[in-house]
Every structure is written in C-alpha cells, then in structure tokens.
Scaffold this active site. Structure first.
Site, PDB file in Angstrom:
ATOM      1  N   SER A 234       6.041  77.815  59.496  1.00  0.00           N
ATOM      2  CA  SER A 234       6.099  76.424  59.949  1.00  0.00           C
ATOM      3  C   SER A 234       7.537  75.937  59.960  1.00  0.00           C
ATOM      4  CB  SER A 234       5.287  75.527  59.011  1.00  0.00           C
ATOM      5  OG  SER A 234       6.021  75.236  57.829  1.00  0.00           O
ATOM      6  N   ASP A 235       7.806  74.934  60.796  1.00  0.00           N
ATOM      7  CA  ASP A 235       9.049  74.205  60.614  1.00  0.00           C
ATOM      8  C   ASP A 235       8.952  73.470  59.278  1.00  0.00           C
ATOM      9  OD1 ASP A 235      11.546  73.092  61.008  1.00  0.00           O
ATOM     10  OD2 ASP A 235      11.124  72.406  63.038  1.00  0.00           O
ATOM     11  N   TRP A 236      10.121  73.062  58.766  1.00  0.00           N
ATOM     12  CA  TRP A 236      10.176  72.510  57.407  1.00  0.00           C
ATOM     13  C   TRP A 236       9.427  71.173  57.348  1.00  0.00           C
ATOM     14  CZ3 TRP A 236      11.444  77.038  57.681  1.00  0.00           C
ATOM     15  CH2 TRP A 236      12.081  77.759  56.685  1.00  0.00           C
TER      16      TRP A 236
END
Length: 846
Positions: A234-236
C-alpha cells in the site's frame, strides 16, 4: 530506529510453504503490515527478517527523513525521460540500486508512472510522461537497472493517482477505454518488459472503489490478466479496510505499526470475514519477496552509507545535461563562446533546486547551483560572472543553511516539559541536561524519524539552537513554522509565537503550523546572532497518529530588498554585460507531493523580470527550471530558451555544459507546454475544489496531452517531442517490413548529421490507423530510439521493432484489445502532424 532484526547478516533462504504451515494466525497477521515506517515485520523464531524499503524515485533517502545519510539525487523523471535515452534510464536504475545496497535497502519505492493528464498535478515531475508508451518504456528500463542488482523496484501508484487535492478520498472517474489505453498501459508495459517485483497501490478511489480494496485491479487485471505474481504494497496510510484489502490481494499495509490490520484482522477471522487461506495468499507473496532479498545478499538491518565516486559524479552530470531541452535558439545564440562579462540573473540561479517536493526530496550528498556551474565554466574561458536576484521566486523563505556557523544546529529532547517557563517569552531559559540530542546540517528538520525511539517518547519537547551569520547587511525577513507548537527567538528576542493560539496547517504533510514571518532590522554581515527554537509535539492532534513527528521546525530568511530597485539592478547588469543568462522557474514550494498548482504562471514577478531583461538585452538566454509545463508570455520575444527540469546534484554543471557547448543538447519534451491552461485537454476537469464533492471526471478520455492538441488542432507553446540541437539532422530511406501473422514488424530509418557539430538525434515512430471502427488519435507514439553520437556527415541506420500493441486499441464492446485489419501509416518525425517521413503498411488482422 530500525526494529531488532537479524543482525547485519543475510539469513538462510526461507522454506515458504513450511513456514506458512507452521505460522500461527497471529504471526501471519503481523506479516501483513510494516513493523515501522521503513521495515516489514521480523519474526526471529521462524527466521523471517524484516525488509527495508526506501523512497525513490530519483534518489535513495534511506530510513530517515530527519538527519538521514546524504544521497545522490538524479534528475526528476520528466527530465530523465526528456533524454529519450533508454540505456541512460537503465544506468540510472543501476546507480540507484548501488545506493540501495549501500543503505541496506531491499525495495526501492519507484518508479512513478502516473499520467501527467494535467500540467498542474503536484507530483507530475515524478512521472516520465503523459504518453503511455514513453512512460511504460522508461519505467521498464529503470526497473531492469534496479532489479539486475537484486533490489526490488516498486512501481507506483497503481492506478489513477493524478492529483494531490484530497488524494485519499477523490474518486477518479475514468472510462474503460481511457483506463486501459492511457492509465493502466504504463503498468502493463512495465510488467511485460521488466516484471517489477512489487506494486504500490494508489491513495484515491477509481470508479467508486479504493484500489487497495479492488479485486478488479489487483486480481482480475494485475494477477490474472497480466500474469503478474509479485507483492502488492500500500501507499503509506493508504489502506482503509481490513478484510476487503486482504481478500483483494493488497499484501502489505505500510507503514507500521498497523492501524487497519493487526487485531482487526484477527477479529475479522473470528467473524469469517477472512479465512486462513486469505492470509496465506498474502503471506506467501511477502515471504517470496523476502527470499528475493535474501538472494540479493543485501544485509538486513544494515548500517547506512552513502556513495561518492568519480563514476557516479560523471553519471549525475551527464544525466543532468542530457535532460536539458533546447526550446529556442534563434540566431544561434547558444552555445556561449567568448564573452568577457556574463550576467547571471534570477531566483533559480543561486540555489540548487535538485528535485520537486515530498517523497522525491532528500538530503543531497552535494549540490551544484546554476550560478556555481556557470561561474566555474566561465573561469575556464577567462570570463567574469556577476549575479543579482532580480526578483523572488519562493513561496516560503529560503533556508538559512548557507548562513550557519560550523557547528550547525543542535537539537535537544526531553520527554517531559523541562521547565515551567519553557514557553515563556524569555530566551535562554535554564534547562536540565537533555535526555537525547543530535546535530543537524539544516534549518529544515521534520523529526518524523531519526530520533532515538528508545529514549524519546512521541509527545516530547525540543530545543534547537544555532548561530546565524548574515552574508548581507540590512533588514532581514524571517519565516518559520514548527512541527507541533513552538517559539522562535532571535538574538534574545521572541520574534515568532507558534505556541499561543497556534493552529496546525498544511506544512510537513499537515503536521506543522502555517509559516509566520518577522522582520529583524539592521543586521550586520559577518556578525554572529544566536537563534533558539523551543517546541513540543505534546498536543492532542498528534495522539495516536503514527505519522506524528517528534518535533521539528523550518526557518528561512532573506535580506529585504526593494523589489523595484532589485529589478532595475538586474536590468542594468544585463545592459552592461556581453551575455545575460536568466534562470527562473519553480521549486518545491510550487511542485510537491501534498498539493497541486493553481495555474501555469511562473511565481510572483518572474514574468515581469524576464520581459524587462529581454527589453534590455534581446539576446538574453532564458533558462526555465520546472518539472512540468509553465506559461511563457515572453517566449516570442526570447531568442534562446532552455528547459532544465530538476537536475539533481549536478544540475548547475549540467546547465553549464549545455550553455557553453561542452554538451550538444539532444533532449526533447515528453509533454506538451500549452500556451494557456485552457488549452490543456484536462481543463477544466482537474482537481475539483468543491467542499464535499469528491469526483474527478477524466473528461478528455484517451485524448491526453498531444493527442488532445492534435484532435482539436490547438497549437501549443512547445509541442510534445520538441527539442533543438546545435547541429542539424536529416532522416531518409524509411522502410517497414511486412507485418507478421503475430503483428510484429520493423521500421528502418537512416539518420545523417548534416551540421558542423557532433550530436545525437531522437527518432520517433507514430502509428495512424487510416480507417478505424472507433475514433482514434491522429497519431500515437509506438516506438522511439536515439542515435549514437554522430560526427558531421556521419550516418546511422536505426531499426525499431514494433508489435501488435502498436496497432491495437481497447474495445469497450468486446472488453478486449483489438487490432483491426486494414491500412496503417507509419509516421517518423518529431513534434508536428506534418511528419517528416510516412509509409503505409497493411495488416490482415487476426
């Protein structure tokens, strides 16, 4: 601080299926999220080490945004792609892999291949091009370079992440054909040509669902249709559901500790929302990625180091020069040859703007500003350089790093308020010995990491002290914001109060106050002044937020000048010089992760400065530095214009090499510079700023960038693929082989250097479907190549290979790629519809 991993060694390769069989569900769930911001979870009893990841995409920051190990910064992606040199992209990827290895990094969070559908996108500079073929091919070769040395590339942000405004909630509404031909295509090409070992999901929704939850994007398209079998990250903070994201195949929630999974995933199992099999699929892909890292022999939990070799410096300088596009050169003003007096003017000249802002920014190992590069080159030909600012170009005041004493900035931390009068208006308060301290090289310190987590607690107190030495006498304007709340003292006096009645604003990713400014009068050049910043992160807003910093501040400043007087000074300098070089453009204040630009205008009074300089010296060389297009209302008046992008460490030397003719420019724009924002195909359907309305309709469909300009016959300021040289070329003898049954064919072109200077030429091959069932753009780029360096009069025959993808389009009706039988034009040339060479070929179809 890194988690307690397996020493600095490479462990034995994992028996993945045996580990999955033995692991309890509680440990499997741990593996589905990070252990901290930059590491995956370690389970020592099963021999599972934690992977280290790092931003990218144009440098390797390592594990610390605060006080990290300095890094090489390469030109931004739009600059690298302007080279149209895929071998160079692979070299850069390889060099980035070397820096990953030096910093113990197993996964590089890059490249970025989102589409520059609008020139206003805040992270546009991170992607290669709005053209899917350029975007995909540069990503693939970059990935090949990275992964050849055992480092995993993480291509991002899959998919539809083209704006920063409300990026976590915006719903990108993209038609099926545009989704396939424009937005998914670069990712698909990367899978086909390089097989990236990891993918990163985007923040926003696409057609009603977040990609991290999407079975369609992660399973149906990515894994089943494309046959890809790597790990999805995932993106952060970009995971919003527990069961749905795991079942869809978003394998790893980052950063850690987990917010969405953890205990919530175990509870979902109790309620049969998740099964052991759901967990195992994700765990298997993560452990396979760990095995790739083990095979690479990159140590785990290794200390971080930088790289500085002559070979690296040469590559950085070459890449900076090769990314510069010569937009205009009337009367052959460039290159500069034998001047005695050179004027360098402009807000982008003295400071080295190496990168755009956000995840792409880092602490450079060294920098060369345009002024430094030009000055060094001028010395070699006996020319004198004089500089003046002309006008300001920043949104927040420039950092004070060049004006610090040798001991730089001391930061001290306490877990409890160290004194009752810590936030009084009195400087120099007596404080007990700090519980932890460190020194920093800069007046920009965002302590989201880099602070000893074993000692300093999240809700801590800090004091920062340093000595400021002005280089110019006069009144100085200072501007500061603090991570959390704080006070700023200058020479014993409180000048900025960010403690009483302060509010959190957009800075430091929404974790800091707004910039506030203060005027300090009558400073003397060379005199030492004491600066103190006291602050705290102990505020309710930060509680429970794993992105909450342990304090920090940013302090900038500049000597106040009368703007009209400064502009007149610049005009006088231009009149009195043999050559004038004006360096203008954008910087991290304007182009950054976290926000989009409002318009295409250069900052503040920049356009006025350029216009006035051109009246004083019509032969002035104008250098624009930006990651994406800007308006140039003075373009018709300028005889020489260079587009420099963000050029990395060696930005200044790269510019000087082109300006003085050491390097013959051979780059071309990978995007269209429109004359005005209204001409952009995405206007007005971009970054809709409407309270409570979160849909962004991609109304231009497949007609992105030059496709939209072509179909509407809108003349741009500078077209896609525009770029000049100090020499001239001719292309001839275009031929195309018959198209095979599988759709493959070759295009052959002969290129000759017809000028007097050694140079390289870019060959671009477009395809036009003569008769199509569905509307198609007048031309679509499907192949490109770059010649070797050709001596005057020398020829090279270039052969380009194409396949069925060059002929096809996406059919919404059939939900499949279709290549219709019929006639296709092969168009070879540059930026215009009136292509230099054309040939018609026939495809029988399959």
């Amino acid at each position: 601080m890194a988690p307690a991993q397996i020493n600095y060694k490479v462990p034995s390769k994992l028996d993945v299926e045996n580990i999955i069989y033995k692991l309890p569900a509680s440990d499997k769930v741990k593996l589905l999220a990070g252990e901290d911001r930059w590491h995956t979870y370690t389970i020592p009893e099963h021999g599972i080490p934690g992977l280290r990841v790092s931003d990218g995409p144009n440098g390797i920051r390592g594990t610390r945004m605060f006080n990290g190990v300095p890094s090489s910064c390469f030109p931004c992606a739009t600059g690298l792609a302007a080279s149209f040199d895929l071998d160079l992209a692979e070299e850069v990827g390889s060099a980035l892999a070397d820096e990953c290895i030096a910093k113990g990094v197993h996964v590089l969070l890059g490249p970025t291949v989102n589409v520059l559908r609008s020139p206003l996108g805040g992270r546009g500079f991170e992607s290669f091009s709005p053209d899917p073929y350029v975007n995909g091919m540069f990503a693939a070769r970059y990935i090949v370079g990275v992964q050849a040395k055992g480092v995993a590339a993480c291509i991002k942000h899959y998919v539809g992440n083209e704006q920063e405004f409300e990026r976590k909630s915006t719903d990108s509404i993209i038609g099926e054909r545009a989704l396939r031909e424009i937005y998914l295509k670069p990712f698909q090409m990367a899978v086909k040509h390089s097989n990236p070992w990891t993918f990163m999901t985007s923040y926003q929704q696409v057609n009603g669902e977040h990609v991290a939850d999407s079975n369609f994007f992660l399973n149906d398209v990515l894994r089943k249709e494309w046959g890809w079998d790597g790990a999805v990250i995932s993106d952060w903070t970009g995971v919003y559901t527990t069961a749905a994201s795991i079942k869809a195949g978003c394998d790893l929630e980052m950063p850690g500790p987990s917010v969405i999974r953890g205990a919530a995933a175990l509870r979902s199992m109790v309620g049969r929302k998740l099964t052991v099999d759901d967990l195992d699929k994700c765990v298997r892909r993560i452990l396979n990625l760990v095995n790739i890292a083990i095979d690479s022999n990159i140590p785990f939990n290794a200390p971080e180091a930088g790289i500085d070799t002559q070979e690296l410096r040469s590559l950085l300088r070459r890449t900076a020069a090769d990314s510069i596009v010569l937009l205009k050169n009337d009367d052959a003003i460039l290159p500069i040859t034998t001047p005695k007096r050179i004027a360098v003017i402009g807000p982008n000249a003295r400071l080295a703007y190496t990168s755009g802002g956000g995840a792409a920014s880092l602490l450079e190992s060294w920098t060369v500003s345009p002024l430094q590069g030009i000055t060094q080159a001028a010395k070699k030909i006996g020319a004198e350089v004089k500089y003046t600012l002309g006008t300001r170009g920043v949104k927040v005041l420039p950092l004070l790093d060049a004006n610090l004493s040798v001991d730089k900035v001391l930061g001290e931390w306490w877990n409890k308020k160290p004194s009752d009068d810590f936030f009084s208006d009195r400087a120099g308060v007596e404080l007990p010995e700090a519980e932890w301290s460190t020194r920093s090289q800069t007046t920009r310190n965002w302590c989201i990491d880099g602070v000893d987590a074993d000692i300093v607690q999240p809700m801590s107190y800090q004091r920062w002290t340093f000595t400021f030495i002005p280089d110019t006498s006069g009144d100085w304007l200072f501007g500061a914001f603090t991570a959390g709340f704080g006070l700023v003292f200058f020479d014993g006096h409180l000048i900025i109060d960010h403690y009483n009645n302060a509010q959190i604003g957009p800075n430091f990713m929404g974790k800091a106050t707004e910039e506030e400014r203060a005027l300090v009068k009558n400073l003397q050049a060379g005199k030492e002044y004491k600066v103190e910043v006291r602050g705290t992160a102990d505020i309710p807003f930060f509680q429970g937020d794993n992105f909450a910093p342990k304090g920090g501040f940013r302090l900038g400043g500049e000597c106040v000048v009368d703007e009209e007087e400064e502009m007149e000074k610049a005009v006088r300098l231009a009149r009195d010089s043999d050559v004038t070089v004006v360096v203008v453009g954008l910087n991290q204040d304007w182009e950054s992760e976290g926000w989009d630009r409002d318009d295409l205008t250069l900052p503040l009074r920049t356009n006025e400065l350029v216009s006035r300089i051109l009246k004083a010296d019509p032969r002035a060389v104008i250098i624009n530095q930006s990651g994406t297009p800007v308006e140039m209302p003075w373009a018709n008046d300028a005889k020489a214009i260079l587009q420099a992008f963000y050029g990395g460490n060696e930005l200044g030397n790269g510019i000087a090499d082109v300006v003085f003719g050491k390097v013959n420019p051979s780059a071309r724009l990978t995007m269209t510079f429109p004359k005005r924002m209204e001409d952009s195909p995405s206007f007005p359907a971009f970054s809709t700023r409407s309270e409570g309305y979160n849909k962004c309709f991609y109304t231009e469909g497949i007609y992105v960038d030059y496709r939209g300009h072509d179909i509407k016959k809108v003349d741009p300021l500078f077209a896609f693929a525009h770029g000049l040289s100090y020499t001239s070329f001719s292309t001839s003898t275009l031929s195309a082989s018959p198209i095979s049954a599988s759709g493959t064919f070759e295009v052959t072109v002969t290129v000759q250097n017809t000028g007097k200077v050694v140079g390289r030429e870019v060959i671009l091959v477009y395809i036009h479907d003569v008769v199509s069932k569905l509307p198609r753009p007048p031309r679509e780029l499907k192949a490109f190549a770059k010649t070797k360096e050709l001596q005057p009069g020398e020829e090279e025959t270039v052969v380009l290979s194409l396949d069925r993808d060059a002929l096809g389009y996406w059919s919404d009706e059939k939900h499949a790629w279709v290549a219709e039988a019929g006639l296709f034009q092969v168009l070879v040339g540059g930026e215009k519809i009136e292509i230099e060479l054309a040939k018609t070929i026939q495809w029988t179809g399959v």
